[in-house]
Design a protein around this motif. Structure first.
Motif, PDB file in Angstrom:
ATOM      1  N   LEU A  77      -0.792 -17.894  -7.541  1.00 23.20           N
ATOM      2  CA  LEU A  77      -1.995 -18.133  -6.940  1.00 23.20           C
ATOM      3  C   LEU A  77      -2.142 -18.961  -5.378  1.00 23.20           C
ATOM      4  O   LEU A  77      -3.115 -18.724  -4.829  1.00 23.20           O
ATOM      5  CB  LEU A  77      -2.783 -19.455  -7.954  1.00 23.20           C
ATOM      6  N   LYS A  78      -0.806 -19.127  -4.920  1.00 23.07           N
ATOM      7  CA  LYS A  78      -0.633 -19.451  -3.733  1.00 23.07           C
ATOM      8  C   LYS A  78      -0.014 -18.073  -2.643  1.00 23.07           C
ATOM      9  O   LYS A  78       0.092 -18.448  -1.720  1.00 23.07           O
ATOM     10  CB  LYS A  78       0.430 -20.604  -3.497  1.00 23.07           C
ATOM     11  N   SER A  79       0.142 -17.255  -3.442  1.00 23.15           N
ATOM     12  CA  SER A  79       0.201 -15.784  -2.641  1.00 23.15           C
ATOM     13  C   SER A  79      -0.817 -14.760  -2.667  1.00 23.15           C
ATOM     14  O   SER A  79      -1.687 -14.886  -3.351  1.00 23.15           O
ATOM     15  CB  SER A  79       1.618 -15.239  -3.538  1.00 23.15           C
ATOM     16  N   PRO A  80      -0.873 -13.800  -1.618  1.00 22.89           N
ATOM     17  CA  PRO A  80      -1.854 -13.044  -1.684  1.00 22.89           C
ATOM     18  C   PRO A  80      -1.729 -11.967  -3.090  1.00 22.89           C
ATOM     19  O   PRO A  80      -0.838 -11.919  -3.605  1.00 22.89           O
ATOM     20  CB  PRO A  80      -1.254 -11.854  -0.603  1.00 22.89           C
ATOM     21  N   PRO A  81      -3.035 -11.556  -3.452  1.00 16.71           N
ATOM     22  CA  PRO A  81      -4.134 -11.834  -2.704  1.00 16.71           C
ATOM     23  C   PRO A  81      -4.895 -12.856  -2.967  1.00 16.71           C
ATOM     24  O   PRO A  81      -6.082 -13.366  -2.177  1.00 16.71           O
ATOM     25  CB  PRO A  81      -5.041 -10.502  -3.100  1.00 16.71           C
ATOM     26  N   PHE A  82      -4.481 -14.091  -3.866  1.00 19.06           N
ATOM     27  CA  PHE A  82      -5.277 -15.245  -4.169  1.00 19.06           C
ATOM     28  C   PHE A  82      -5.320 -16.264  -3.047  1.00 19.06           C
ATOM     29  O   PHE A  82      -6.169 -16.782  -2.954  1.00 19.06           O
ATOM     30  CB  PHE A  82      -4.419 -15.845  -5.346  1.00 19.06           C
ATOM     31  N   SER A  83      -4.190 -16.114  -1.978  1.00 19.13           N
ATOM     32  CA  SER A  83      -4.020 -16.875  -0.882  1.00 19.13           C
ATOM     33  C   SER A  83      -5.681 -16.731  -0.154  1.00 19.13           C
ATOM     34  O   SER A  83      -5.918 -17.764   0.628  1.00 19.13           O
ATOM     35  CB  SER A  83      -2.940 -16.698  -0.153  1.00 19.13           C
ATOM     36  N   SER A  84      -6.102 -15.706   0.051  1.00 15.69           N
ATOM     37  CA  SER A  84      -7.382 -15.678   0.919  1.00 15.69           C
ATOM     38  C   SER A  84      -8.160 -16.388   0.392  1.00 15.69           C
ATOM     39  O   SER A  84      -9.365 -16.830   0.991  1.00 15.69           O
ATOM     40  CB  SER A  84      -7.810 -14.291   0.572  1.00 15.69           C
ATOM     41  N   CYS A  85      -8.130 -17.203  -0.863  1.00 15.67           N
ATOM     42  CA  CYS A  85      -9.279 -17.816  -1.225  1.00 15.67           C
ATOM     43  C   CYS A  85      -8.777 -19.475  -1.176  1.00 15.67           C
ATOM     44  O   CYS A  85      -9.557 -20.465  -1.520  1.00 15.67           O
ATOM     45  CB  CYS A  85      -9.646 -17.724  -2.941  1.00 15.67           C
TER      46      CYS A  85
END
Length: 791
Positions: free
Chosen positions: A410-418
Motif C-alpha cells: 500500500l506504500k508502493s505504486p500504484p497505491f502510493s499515488s493516494c
C-alpha cells in the motif's frame, strides 16, 4: 477659497507641484503610506467612469485585483499633486479619529475640480497609520447652478469597498481611518468583523489593527456558503475498524456494535460480527440501518437487502425505501441517506463496509466509526455468549514476515499515488494484524487492498490497475448464484479457486470433533431419518445433490434455507438391510454418491438403527370380558393384542357372556396384533390347549394346536393364516372334560416372528407335525393367552 489658499502656503512643500493631465505614475516615496497593512511608495492616477481613481499596484483595471481609492466625479482630467510636511492638523485629525496614536508626519495632496468646485483628497501619514481626508470648496463659479452637495471617496482592497469618507459640507474636511487590517487579501476597517462565506472565515480587526480569524477546523471543509462541514470516512473490513480519525482497532468477539449513532435524528448504523474459519477471528457479516421511525434496512451477505424484514430486488438504478436511496452493482450495495442537513453514504460488499459522511461541523456522533476503541459503549448484543473468547492453535501455514511485506504494498505504486490523501498505515496495520493469525484465503489479502482503493476513490483518487499490480483478480465473483445460510459463509473450497458455502467454525466444531457430517440418526418404530450438514460436505468437495441411499432412487430432501439434507427411510425400502443378533434388530443403510461408492473421498456414510427384539408379555383373557384388548410393550414396539371368539366362519358373530355355546358347536378364535409392521413381523400361534382349571399347567391338557399345526387326532381343528401376518385364527368343535368340571379353559402360546429371518408360516405334515420352518424364535419370547368358558 481664500482660507484654503492661505492654508496651503503655510506648510512646507517636500516636492514641487505636479500637474497631472493623463494616466500617470507618481512617486510618494517622500511620504509613503500604509494602506490596510500594505506599504506603498507609488500611486497611479486615472479616471474611470468619470471618477478619480488613485491606485497603488498599477493603473485601475476593473478585471484586475488592485488597491485603490475611488474619488468623487472629476470635471476634467487635470490634477494638481504635491507632498507636504506638516503636523499642524495632527491633533485635529486624531480628535476625529481616536484610534490614531502616532503623530502626523506628512501628507499627499490631490486637487481637482469636481462639479465646478475645487476638491481636495489627502493621504495623511501618521507613521504606520494612515488617514484619508476629503474636502470641497465653498466657492462656486458665478452663473452656475448650486453644486453644494456631498462628495464621496471609497477605499478599495482587491477591488472591494472597505471604507467610505463623505464630505457633506463645503469647506469642512472629513476624515477616515484607512490603517485597517488585511485578511485573505481583503481589507477590513479597525474594530470591524468580516465574514467570508466562500472560505467560511470570520476575521476581526482590532483597534490596534491586529487581525484574528476563525475558519474550519481539522477534518472540516467550507461548503462555499459560510458553513463548515465535516467529511469522514470509516472503513470496517474483516475484524478491523478504521475510524474517522484514522485510528484502527479490532473487534475480538462476535457481537453487534454501533458504528454510527446520531441521537438528534434517532438514526443508528449497526454492524454484526461473526467468525469464519477460526473461532478467534471475527468478520463484519451484516450492516443494519436502524431508524427510530420507519422500517429498518439490512445489508446482508451475497448482496442481499431486507427492508422491514422483507427481501427487495435492487439494480443499478437508485430505488428509495424509507428515505434511503439503494442501488446495487456487481461490486456491492450502496445506501445514501440525508438526515438533519447531513448526508451519509454506505457501501457494503459482504466483506467490507465503508461509511462516508458529510455533515455540519461540530455535530457529535457515537459509535466505533467516531472512536474505534469505544467497544464497551458501542456494544449492542445482550446475549453474553457472543463475547465468549476461544483459544485456537497457531496456524503454522501463516508467514507473518511475508504477510507484512504483502500488506506494505500500500506504500508502493500504484497505491502510493493516494498516500498523501489517505494515510495507508491504518490499512496496513489492519491487513497485517489479521493475516498474521488468519490464513490469506477467500480473497482476504486483496480485501484489505481493495478497501484502501475504495477509500481513495471516495476521496476522488482513482488507483489505476491496482488489481494487476497486487495480483488480485478483479473478476472473481464469490459464490455466484448461492445464498449461504446463517451458519455458513462464502469461501474457497479446499485449495481450489472454486467457492461455496463453508461452515462457520463454532457451528462446525461439534461435527468435526465427532468426525461426522451431521446429527446422529433418528430411529423410530420401523423407520429412521438422517440429517447431513451441507456445508460440511461441500467444503470436502462433495456435491451433496448427487447423494442417495443404497437404493439410488432414494434422494435426500434439502432445506433451501439451512442447506441441511435429510434422508428418510423405512425397514423395507431404500435398500435398507435388516439383520439380527441375539437380542437386537439392526437396520443398516448408507449414503453414497450416485453411481459411485467410495470411502476414500468420504462419499460413503454408513449408519444403523438398533432395536431390541420384540417380546409379548403373558396376558390372560376370560370369555366374560370378550373381546379383550390389551396394550403390549415389547422391546421397542408398542402394540395391542386382541383375542375374540366367534360363532360363525366369517367371524361376524362375536361371542359374549350371554351366548350359550352348545357341545360340538364349532367355535372360531381370532388372534390379532395391531401396531406392528406386517411387512416385518408375523404372529405365530405355536400351540393351544384346553384345561379344566384356570392354570395353563393343569394336569389335564388337551392340545388343539401343537408346534403350529392342528392336532391330527382331532379332525374338528383347523388353523388358518398362521404366521402369515399379524392376524391368524383357528376353529374347533366345543367339548368338555369327562370329569365333573363345569369350566373349560383355552390356553394359547404365541410367538412373534421376524419375516426377514425366514419363512414364518409353519409347514405341517400329513401327520400334523411341523416338518420345516426357517424362522426361529426363543422360548422366553413366548406369550400365553387364556380364554375360559363356564358351563
Amino acid at each position: 477659497m481664500l482660507r484654503l489658499l492661505l492654508l496651503l502656503f503655510s506648510v512646507v512643500t517636500l516636492a514641487g507641484s505636479v500637474i497631472i493631465t493623463q494616466k500617470q505614475q507618481v512617486s510618494i516615496a517622500q511620504c509613503p503610506i500604509t494602506y490596510y497593512t500594505e506599504k506603498y511608495t507609488n500611486v497611479y492616477t486615472d479616471v474611470s467612469n468619470g471618477r478619480l481613481m488613485i491606485c497603488f499596484k498599477g493603473f485601475y483595471n476593473p478585471g484586475k485585483s488592485n488597491d485603490c481609492i475611488q474619488g468623487p466625479v472629476i470635471d476634467k482630467n487635470q490634477i494638481t499633486f504635491n507632498i507636504y510636511q506638516d503636523n499642524s492638523l495632527s491633533s485635529t485629525i486624531r480628535q476625529k479619529l481616536k484610534l490614531l496614536t502616532n503623530d502626523l508626519k506628512c501628507y499627499s495632496y490631490f486637487s481637482f475640480l469636481s462639479e465646478g468646485r475645487t476638491t481636495a483628497l489627502k493621504l495623511y501619514q501618521f507613521g504606520t497609520q494612515t488617514a484619508l481626508g476629503l474636502q470641497y470648496s465653498d466657492y462656486q463659479q458665478p452663473g452656475t447652478g448650486s453644486t453644494d452637495y456631498p462628495r464621496y471617496a471609497y477605499t478599495l482592497v482587491n477591488n472591494e469597498q472597505v471604507h467610505s469618507v463623505v464630505a457633506s459640507k463645503a469647506a469642512v474636511e472629513n476624515y477616515g481611518d484607512i490603517t485597517g487590517c488585511r485578511l485573505n487579501g481583503f481589507g477590513m476597517a479597525r474594530n470591524t468583523v468580516k465574514s467570508f462565506p466562500e472560505t467560511c472565515t470570520t476575521g476581526s480587526c482590532s483597534s490596534a489593527a491586529v487581525v484574528t480569524s476563525t475558519t474550519c477546523g481539522d477534518r472540516e471543509y467550507c461548503d462555499g456558503k459560510g458553513s463548515c462541514k465535516q467529511r469522514g470516512l470509516c472503513t470496517v473490513t474483516g475484524p478491523t475498524v478504521i475510524d474517522f480519525r484514522g485510528q484502527m482497532n479490532s473487534v475480538s468477539d462476535r457481537c453487534e456494535y454501533t458504528l454510527l449513532q446520531d441521537q438528534s435524528t434517532g438514526f443508528t448504523l449497526k454492524a454484526n460480527f461473526l467468525e469464519r474459519r477460526r473461532r478467534d477471528v471475527s468478520f463484519v457479516d451484516s450492516v443494519t440501518l436502524d431508524f427510530s421511525q420507519g422500517a429498518d434496512i439490512q445489508l446482508l451477505q451475497g448482496h442481499r437487502v431486507l427492508v422491514g424484514g422483507s427481501p427487495v430486488t435492487l439494480s443499478g438504478s437508485v430505488q428509495t425505501f424509507n428515505g434511503v436511496g439503494l442501488s446495487k452493482d456487481q461490486t456491492g450495495v450502496t445506501a445514501n441517506i440525508s438526515l438533519g442537513g447531513a448526508s451519509f453514504s454506505l457501501f457494503f460488499d459482504g466483506t467490507t463496509a465503508q461509511i462516508f459522511i458529510d455533515v455540519l461541523a461540530g455535530h457529535s456522533y457515537k459509535g466505533l466509526c467516531e472512536n474505534s476503541s469505544s467497544f464497551s459503549s458501542s456494544k449492542l448484543s445482550s446475549d453474553s455468549s457472543c463475547q465468549q473468547q476461544y483459544q485456537e492453535k497457531v496456524d503454522n501455514t501463516v508467514n507473518c514476515t511475508a504477510v507484512t511485506q504483502q500488506c506494505n504494498i500500500l506504500k508502493s505504486p500504484p497505491f502510493s499515488s493516494c498516500n498523501a490523501v489517505i494515510d495507508p498505515q491504518p490499512y496496513i496495520a489492519a491487513c497485517t494484524e489479521t493475516l498474521c493469525k488468519y490464513p490469506a484465503v477467500d480473497g482476504l489479502r486483496c480485501q484489505f487492498l481493495g478497501a484502501y482503493a475504495k477509500a481513495c476513490q471516495k476521496r476522488q483518487v482513482n488507483i489505476e490497475n491496482w488489481e494487476t499490480a497486487a495480483q488480485c483478480s478483479s473478476s472473481t465473483v464469490m459464490c455466484p448464484g448461492r445464498t449461504c445460510s446463517d451458519h455458513e459463509f462464502c469461501g474457497q473450497i479446499d485449495n481450489s479457486t472454486a467457492t461455496g458455502c463453508r461452515c462457520r467454525a463454532i457451528f462446525a466444531a461439534p461435527y468435526i470433533n465427532s468426525s461426522s457430517f451431521g446429527a446422529p440418526t433418528v430411529c423410530q418404530h420401523n423407520s429412521a431419518s438422517l440429517t447431513l450438514v451441507g456445508c460440511l460436505l461441500e467444503q470436502r468437495g462433495i456435491d451433496y445433490s448427487l447423494l442417495t441411499l443404497l437404493d439410488k432412487t432414494c434422494k435426500g430432501q434439502v432445506d433451501e434455507t439451512t442447506h441441511l439434507m435429510t434422508f428418510n427411510f423405512t425397514s423395507d425400502n431404500c435398500g435398507t438391510i435388516v439383520t439380527t443378533n441375539n437380542s437386537q434388530v439392526i437396520f443398516t443403510n448408507a449414503v453414497t454418491l450416485k453411481d459411485k461408492i467410495t470411502r476414500k473421498d468420504q462419499a460413503f456414510i454408513e449408519f444403523s438403527c438398533l432395536y431390541k427384539k420384540p417380546e409379548v408379555n403373558h396376558v390372560a383373557f376370560r370369555i366374560q370380558d370378550s373381546p379383550v384388548v390389551q396394550t403390549v410393550v415389547s422391546g421397542d414396539w408398542n402394540h395391542t393384542v386382541t383375542m375374540k371368539a366367534f360363532a360363525d366362519s366369517m367371524r361376524t358373530q362375536m361371542l359374549d357372556p350371554s351366548y350359550q355355546v352348545q357341545l360340538n358347536q364349532k367355535i372360531w378364535v381370532e388372534l390379532k396384533s395391531s401396531g406392528l409392521d406386517e411387512n416385518l413381523i408375523s404372529t405365530v400361534t405355536d400351540s393351544c390347549w384346553a384345561t379344566n382349571q384356570p392354570s395353563s399347567d393343569s394336569s389335564q391338557k388337551y392340545f388343539l394346536i401343537q408346534d403350529g399345526c392342528a392336532n391330527i387326532d382331532d379332525q374338528t381343528v383347523q388353523v388358518e393364516r398362521n404366521g402369515d401376518g399379524t392376524l391368524n385364527y383357528f376353529s374347533f368343535n366345543m367339548f368338555k372334560f369327562t370329569d365333573e368340571s363345569r369350566d373349560l379353559y383355552l390356553h394359547c402360546k404365541l410367538q412373534l416372528c421376524l419375516k426377514q429371518e425366514g419363512n414364518c408360516i409353519p409347514v405341517c405334515s400329513a401327520q400334523g407335525k411341523r416338518r420345516r420352518r426357517s424362522a426361529k424364535y426363543r422360548q422366553r419370547d413366548a406369550a400365553f393367552l387364556s380364554m375360559g368358558w363356564s358351563t
